[in-house]
Design a protein around this motif. Structure first.
Motif, short mmCIF file in Angstrom:
data_model
loop_
_atom_site.label_atom_id
_atom_site.label_comp_id
_atom_site.label_asym_id
_atom_site.label_seq_id
_atom_site.Cartn_x
_atom_site.Cartn_y
_atom_site.Cartn_z
N LEU A 166 37.26 47.87 39.89
CA LEU A 166 37.61 46.48 40.13
C LEU A 166 36.48 45.83 40.92
CD1 LEU A 166 41.32 47.07 41.24
CD2 LEU A 166 40.48 46.54 38.94
N VAL A 167 35.78 44.90 40.29
CA VAL A 167 34.64 44.24 40.94
C VAL A 167 35.10 42.86 41.38
CG1 VAL A 167 32.24 43.54 40.75
CG2 VAL A 167 33.08 45.49 39.42
N VAL A 168 35.32 42.69 42.66
CA VAL A 168 35.79 41.42 43.20
C VAL A 168 34.59 40.51 43.41
CG1 VAL A 168 37.07 40.30 45.06
CG2 VAL A 168 37.73 42.60 44.29
N ASP A 169 34.55 39.45 42.62
CA ASP A 169 33.37 38.58 42.55
C ASP A 169 33.47 37.42 43.53
OD1 ASP A 169 30.95 37.56 41.67
OD2 ASP A 169 31.85 36.47 39.99
N GLY A 170 33.45 37.75 44.83
CA GLY A 170 33.48 36.71 45.85
C GLY A 170 34.72 35.84 45.79
N SER A 171 35.85 36.40 45.43
CA SER A 171 37.08 35.62 45.29
C SER A 171 37.53 35.08 46.65
CB SER A 171 38.19 36.48 44.69
OG SER A 171 39.35 35.72 44.45
N PRO A 172 37.91 33.77 46.73
CA PRO A 172 38.27 33.19 48.02
C PRO A 172 39.67 33.55 48.49
CG PRO A 172 38.46 31.54 46.28
CD PRO A 172 37.89 32.77 45.64
N ASP A 173 40.50 34.15 47.64
CA ASP A 173 41.85 34.51 48.05
C ASP A 173 41.86 35.97 48.52
OD1 ASP A 173 41.52 35.87 45.72
OD2 ASP A 173 43.23 34.99 44.67
N ASN A 174 43.03 36.61 48.49
CA ASN A 174 43.13 37.99 48.98
C ASN A 174 43.00 39.02 47.87
OD1 ASN A 174 45.61 37.21 47.83
ND2 ASN A 174 46.73 38.73 49.02
N THR A 175 42.21 38.69 46.84
CA THR A 175 42.01 39.63 45.74
C THR A 175 41.39 40.93 46.22
OG1 THR A 175 41.78 37.86 44.11
CG2 THR A 175 40.83 39.98 43.53
N TRP A 176 40.46 40.86 47.17
CA TRP A 176 39.83 42.09 47.67
C TRP A 176 40.85 43.00 48.33
CZ3 TRP A 176 36.56 45.75 47.42
CH2 TRP A 176 36.37 46.62 48.50
N GLU A 177 41.72 42.45 49.15
CA GLU A 177 42.72 43.27 49.82
C GLU A 177 43.64 43.94 48.80
OE1 GLU A 177 40.88 40.72 52.68
OE2 GLU A 177 41.84 40.24 50.77
N VAL A 178 44.00 43.19 47.76
CA VAL A 178 44.86 43.77 46.71
C VAL A 178 44.11 44.88 45.97
CG1 VAL A 178 46.03 43.28 44.53
CG2 VAL A 178 46.22 41.67 46.43
N ALA A 179 42.85 44.62 45.60
CA ALA A 179 42.06 45.62 44.88
C ALA A 179 41.85 46.87 45.72
CB ALA A 179 40.72 45.02 44.47
N ALA A 180 41.53 46.70 47.00
CA ALA A 180 41.33 47.84 47.89
C ALA A 180 42.63 48.63 48.06
CB ALA A 180 40.80 47.37 49.24
N GLY A 181 43.76 47.91 48.11
CA GLY A 181 45.05 48.58 48.21
C GLY A 181 45.35 49.42 46.98
N LEU A 182 45.04 48.90 45.81
CA LEU A 182 45.25 49.66 44.57
C LEU A 182 44.34 50.89 44.54
CD1 LEU A 182 45.44 46.67 42.05
CD2 LEU A 182 47.31 48.24 42.65
N ALA A 183 43.11 50.74 45.06
CA ALA A 183 42.18 51.88 45.11
C ALA A 183 42.71 52.98 46.03
CB ALA A 183 40.80 51.41 45.56
N ASP A 184 43.44 52.58 47.06
CA ASP A 184 44.00 53.56 48.00
C ASP A 184 45.21 54.29 47.45
OD1 ASP A 184 42.10 53.01 49.92
OD2 ASP A 184 43.32 51.51 50.96
N THR A 185 45.95 53.63 46.56
CA THR A 185 47.23 54.19 46.11
C THR A 185 47.21 54.78 44.71
OG1 THR A 185 47.92 51.98 45.36
CG2 THR A 185 48.53 52.62 47.60
N LEU A 186 46.30 54.34 43.86
CA LEU A 186 46.26 54.83 42.48
C LEU A 186 45.05 55.73 42.27
CD1 LEU A 186 47.22 51.60 40.48
CD2 LEU A 186 48.67 53.58 40.96
N PRO A 187 45.23 56.90 41.67
CA PRO A 187 44.10 57.81 41.44
C PRO A 187 43.13 57.22 40.42
CG PRO A 187 46.07 58.60 40.31
CD PRO A 187 46.51 57.46 41.19
#
Length: 321
Positions: free
Chosen positions: A38-59
């Motif tokens: 998941l490449v978060v392209d400077g999104s101004p919302d909380n997309t990075w937090e969501v993507a990082a959370g998915l990286a922590d929980t999904l193999p």
């Protein structure tokens, strides 16, 4: 077969929690080794937090955050360069590209077919948007000699080794499809189903599509320079024709008053040709300047996988391409 799925993410905090688990489920059901980048392209919302959370929980899920918004193709380039598996799939983050269609793309890949595009069975956009998109693709195919350009889409599958063809690509104006055309002509397309957009609206308006096409052609082709040559020849022939008409009227005593209209028309025609030529040359000079200035395609601000994988180079969370 092992798969790396690369997804550029922008304002997709609402869609990623529904999209990524579906991708993981589809690839797991197929028995495929996989990762989702998941490449978060400077999104101004909380997309990075969501993507990082998915990286922590999904193999197998990895999150990459760029330092600012670089654009869809630059984000794709960043993800593709981080891909670890033999086959790469790219798709959008808006749930229009169905994860269940990924096996159809993979089935079309072979030793003889190195790149596969997923073409929607029905147009997913309005008439004007679709017309603009088709026109841009046709112009790209004709001007840049890319076979099958009308079948290009953001839903792609290709052998990861094709990225070697654009290893040295480091300009701010990136187009993945042009770069892939440098690597292979063995491309195909498959018809797929696409869903309706569930969140937000497309950023690719007809105006932006035209601008994207111009940037792409000027950035990757000398066709505009050839056009300037042809324009100059055409203006020269027009000038000769006008001169012939004026001389004929002069010697046949048809000219009563000095031809201001003819003169003004010729000045306007040649002034227009000069401005077009200067503008095109200026674009090329500007792009040469940007390339020599070392402006990167992207800068990675942080990655979710560096600490989790000690074997990866720890670059302090920052890298450029």
């Amino acid at each position: 077969m092992s798969i790396s799925v690369v997804i550029p993410c922008y304002r997709s905090a609402a869609t990623l929690p529904r999209l990524v688990p579906r991708i993981v489920d589809v690839l797991t059901a197929q028995g495929l080794a996989h990762e989702v980048i998941l490449v978060v392209d400077g999104s101004p919302d909380n997309t990075w937090e969501v993507a990082a959370g998915l990286a922590d929980t999904l193999p197998g899920v990895r999150a990459v955050r760029l330092s600012r918004n670089y654009g869809q193709h630059n984000a794709l380039l960043a993800g593709i360069r981080l891909a670890r598996h033999a086959t790469t799939v790219t798709m959008d983050d808006d749930l229009q590209h169905l994860p269940e269609e990924i096996p159809a793309l993979l089935a079309a890949l072979s030793a003889d077919v190195e790149l596969v595009y997923g073409v929607p069975r029905l147009e997913e956009h309005g008439y004007l948007r679709s017309l603009a998109s088709r026109s841009v693709k046709s112009a790209m195919g004709a001007g840049m000699k890319i076979d099958g350009a009308s079948q290009i889409s953001a839903f792609r599958a290709f052998h990861t080794y094709l990225r070697d063809a654009f290893e040295g690509l480091g300009t701010p104006d990136v187009n993945l499809d042009v770069a892939l055309s440098w690597a292979t002509t063995r491309a195909a397309s498959v018809t797929i189903e696409m869903a309706e957009r569930e969140e937000g609206t497309s950023n690719y308006t007809p105006k932006l599509l035209v601008r994207h096409a111009l940037n792409m052609v000027i950035g990757y082709s000398t066709a505009p320079l050839r056009f300037v040559i042809y324009l100059g020849i055409a203006c020269g022939l027009l000038g000769v024709a006008l001169l012939t008409v004026i001389l004929y009227e002069y010697f046949s005593d048809q000219i009563q008053v000095a031809g201001f209209t003819t003169l003004a028309s010729m000045v306007a025609i040649f002034s227009s040709a000069q401005m077009v030529a200067i503008g095109v040359l200026g674009e090329y000079i500007g792009r040469i300047h940007s390339a020599n200035a070392g402006r990167p395609s992207y800068v990675v601000r942080e990655r979710s996988d560096v600490d989790a994988h000690p074997d990866l180079p720890d670059d302090g969370g920052v890298s450029a391409g």
